[in-house]
Write a protein that holds these residues in place. Structure first.
Motif, short mmCIF file in Angstrom:
data_model
loop_
_atom_site.label_atom_id
_atom_site.label_comp_id
_atom_site.label_asym_id
_atom_site.label_seq_id
_atom_site.Cartn_x
_atom_site.Cartn_y
_atom_site.Cartn_z
N ARG A 215 0.87 -1.13 0.16
CA ARG A 215 -0.02 0.03 -0.03
C ARG A 215 0.90 1.14 -0.05
O ARG A 215 1.63 1.45 0.97
CB ARG A 215 -1.00 0.14 1.28
N ALA B 10 -5.69 -8.32 -0.70
CA ALA B 10 -5.47 -6.94 -1.29
C ALA B 10 -6.52 -6.65 -2.65
O ALA B 10 -7.13 -7.62 -3.33
CB ALA B 10 -4.11 -6.79 -2.00
N GLU C 66 -2.47 -0.83 -3.83
CA GLU C 66 -3.37 -2.01 -3.19
C GLU C 66 -3.71 -1.14 -1.93
O GLU C 66 -2.94 -0.35 -1.11
CB GLU C 66 -2.61 -2.99 -2.90
N LYS C 67 -4.96 -1.68 -1.36
CA LYS C 67 -5.36 -1.46 0.01
C LYS C 67 -6.03 -2.83 0.74
O LYS C 67 -6.08 -4.02 -0.20
CB LYS C 67 -6.83 -0.56 -0.08
#
Length: 559
Positions: A456, A483, A491-492
């Motif tokens: 992230r 993700a 990405e989160k």
């Protein structure tokens, strides 16, 4: 001819990890010592899964059946070197056939019941099976028929039960003569197991009798199970962990193995209450369920009979370890292993603090720390920086585990021979598993699969670390993070949660929990998905790739 070098055979014998006893010899010795002792018990729902009344066999009765199956296999031309694929549920015949296949010198290759014709065809391309054994029906539905054409023509089709397709030879009702003795060597192949296939077509993992003997020693010694202890086995016997751990623990204790699977919590509780169980191994989510059911007074005697519970395959909730130790004096043993030969065991003896035991493993076996120590199964390892290739050894350092030792496979199996291309020049196998050394320096913790790290905004996040932390959320039965793509951050994190009945969860509650836990904000989940269950691989491990794929298919829809 042995698949291991003369130097390896001599070294592991000199160290006491290998010997000259084969699995059939161990079984025969037990049958001779305690012929009238109960040895094998079917699940009470056998008729629903397969057919027929549940079997309860003594060791003498088992030996008769093993010899009968061995004679039938020999009459079919199956003998030393034959590769026999099996696709069987946890019924008594599975154990009897495993022993019979080994007794005639053939090589077992167990396959998950979840695999269908496509997967079976892939496996047949990797390994050249000589025979295939399965059931005609499973849960009242045709099972063998749809897999029939996935096998090459030369493969013998053998089966159990009613409903077998035409041309399949039925083993369980066949006439048998006497089996002929076959000279066996502990360095011979016992089985070819299959990886879960999360990185493409499953890889074939060959293991010798000595590989499995040494892999079972760690669990057996740490558990301290007495002679005659009964083992409840709720995992499918298709990988090295189940066979080398649960099945081999049973063979060493010479008690009864109580069979179970597919997992049914009602049946599992019934078996705990009605059978005299000393040890069982369950997934972390089942541990949570057992804690919820512990108020049932009918379950108390069963829990008090248990001397230990094993768990693995996913990050467990540390508070569950505390609960069983404080309430019932049951030490929960945490296992980490692989088909290839890794094995970490976190026992009460080695890690007394139950909260630590849920997340950490002894650093025993790290060659850069105390070279004389060994892992639970007698192996050693080093942690290697994925970026530089340098060995890491300082507290807090992170590295990929490279393993070697008496349980390590000789190389991946194929019809073209043993492939050692994944090994380093000095004989280590890189596992792809990232471990972090604890601040105290004497423990290690699984961090992530190297390919599963979430990135992230350039910050790397271990999904396993988050799973561990978030498993303590109130009301959750099991959790996993994955993700999802974000145009700004790359990405989160999305949290998937399975709730216990009567509980719910929303994203503000998750972020508040993360805040109270002191978790860095870049690790906080920014999406939440509630599910009835988490996806599993055929080997019962969390399938995080399925979650990531689902998220990718959802696009920009926010939960």
């Amino acid at each position: 001819m042995s698949v291991f070098s003369a130097a390896d055979r001599a070294r592991f014998r000199a160290e006491g990890h290998w010997g000259d006893v084969t699995l059939p010899a161990m079984f025969a010795a037990t049958c001779a010592r305690v012929p009238d002792r109960l040895g094998l018990v079917d699940a009470p729902n056998r008729a629903e899964i397969f057919e027929g009344a549940p079997k309860r066999l003594t060791y003498a009765q088992m030996q008769v059946e093993v010899d009968r199956y061995a004679a039938i296999l020999q009459a079919r031309g199956i003998g030393p070197g034959s590769l026999v694929a099996t696709q069987l549920p946890n019924i008594a015949e599975l154990v009897l056939l495993y022993l019979a296949i080994s007794q005639v010198g053939a090589v077992l290759s167990p396959i998950s019941m979840a695999y269908r014709s496509a997967e079976l065809r892939d496996l047949s391309q990797v390994a050249e099976f000589d025979a295939y054994i399965s059931v005609g029906q499973l849960r009242g539905q045709a099972f063998y028929a749809e897999r029939l054409d996935a096998l090459p023509d030369h493969v013998q089709r053998l089966g159990l039960g009613e409903g077998l397709p035409e041309g399949v030879f039925r083993l369980d009702t066949a006439d048998a003569g006497d089996s002929a003795p076959v000279p066996l060597d502990a360095d011979d192949l016992y089985a070819v197991f299959w990886t879960s296939g999360t990185e493409g077509i499953p890889k074939a993992v060959p293991k010798t009798h000595n590989n499995l003997m040494s892999s079972s020693l760690g669990a057996w010694r740490l558990l301290g199970l007495p002679d005659g202890a009964n083992v409840l086995a709720p995992f499918p016997f298709v990988n090295a962990a189940a066979v080398g751990g649960l099945m081999m623990c049973w063979m060493r204790t010479a008690g009864a193995m109580i069979l179970h699977h597919p997992f049914d919590v009602t049946v599992f509780l019934t078996q705990l209450k009605t059978e005299d169980i000393t040890y069982t191994m369950v997934a972390p989510t089942v541990l949570v369920y057992l804690r919820e059911q512990a108020q049932d007074p009918d379950l108390h005697p069963a829990l008090n009979r248990l001397q230990a519970i094993g768990t693995g395959s996913a990050p467990p909730d540390p508070e569950v370890f505390v609960f069983f130790q404080d309430r019932f004096a049951i030490p929960v043993v945490n296992f980490f292993g692989s088909n290839e030969g890794a094995q970490m065991c976190s026992s009460q003896e080695r890690i007394p603090d139950p909260r630590q035991r849920a997340s950490f493993f002894p650093r025993d076996g790290d060659e850069a720390w105390k070279p004389a120590l060994r892992t639970a199964n007698g192996g050693t390892f080093k942690l290697v920086d994925p970026a530089t290739g340098a060995t890491v050894s300082e507290p807090g350092a992170l590295g990929e585990m490279y393993i070697q030792g008496p349980t390590l496979l000789p190389g991946y199996y194929s019809r073209n021979g043993i492939d050692r291309s994944k090994f380093t020049a000095d004989g280590y196998l890189p596992t792809g598993d990232l471990f972090q050394i604890s601040d105290c320096g004497s423990l290690i913790r699984f961090h992530a699969r190297s390919r599963e790290l979430i990135v992230r905004g350039g910050m790397k996040i271990s999904p396993v670390e988050l799973d561990n932390v978030l498993s303590a959320l109130p009301g959750v039965r099991e959790v996993a993070v994955a993700a999802y793509a974000d145009p700004q951050m790359g990405e989160k994190v999305c949290l998937f949660a399975v709730m216990t009945p009567g509980h719910t969860l929303d994203l503000p509650a998750v972020t508040a929990f993360c805040d109270r836990a002191g978790l860095a904000k870049f690790k906080w989940p920014e999406r939440l998905v509630l599910r009835d269950a988490l996806p599993r691989t055929p080997l019962a491990k969390l399938d995080r790739k399925v979650l990531a794929k689902w998220l990718a298919q959802q696009g920009d829809i926010h939960a």
